[in-house]
Design a protein around this motif. Structure first.
Motif: not given
Length: 96
Positions: A53-69
């Protein structure tokens, strides 16, 4: 009522998966119990979500790979911290 139980069960399962992944990726041997692995994984999930959420990538289209990383990275760090803390606590109990 049933939704609350499933929420708790899914949180524990996610915690277990993240904790185990964290243990696999962390260097060295981790002599911590399964319950601590699960707790670390649950906390890592929350930290990873927060960082995404801080980096603005919490919700993306498809699988949230960055959140999982972020979650896995938090799990690795958490496992390392928990291993050190658990060893210190266990060591201090033996000398008492």
């Amino acid at each position: 009522m049933l939704g609350g139980i499933w929420g708790i069960i899914s949180t524990i399962i996610v915690g277990l998966v993240l904790g185990v992944i964290g243990r696999l990726l962390a260097p060295g041997a981790q002599k911590i119990p399964l319950w601590l692995t699960i707790v670390v994984g649950i906390v890592a999930a929350f930290i990873g979500n927060w960082l995404a959420g801080v980096f603005g990538v919490r919700d993306t289209n498809g699988i949230d790979w960055i959140r999982h990383v972020f979650q896995v990275a938090a799990a690795v760090v958490g496992v390392l911290l928990a291993t050190g803390a658990y060893a210190k606590i266990k060591g201090s109990q033996k000398t008492s």
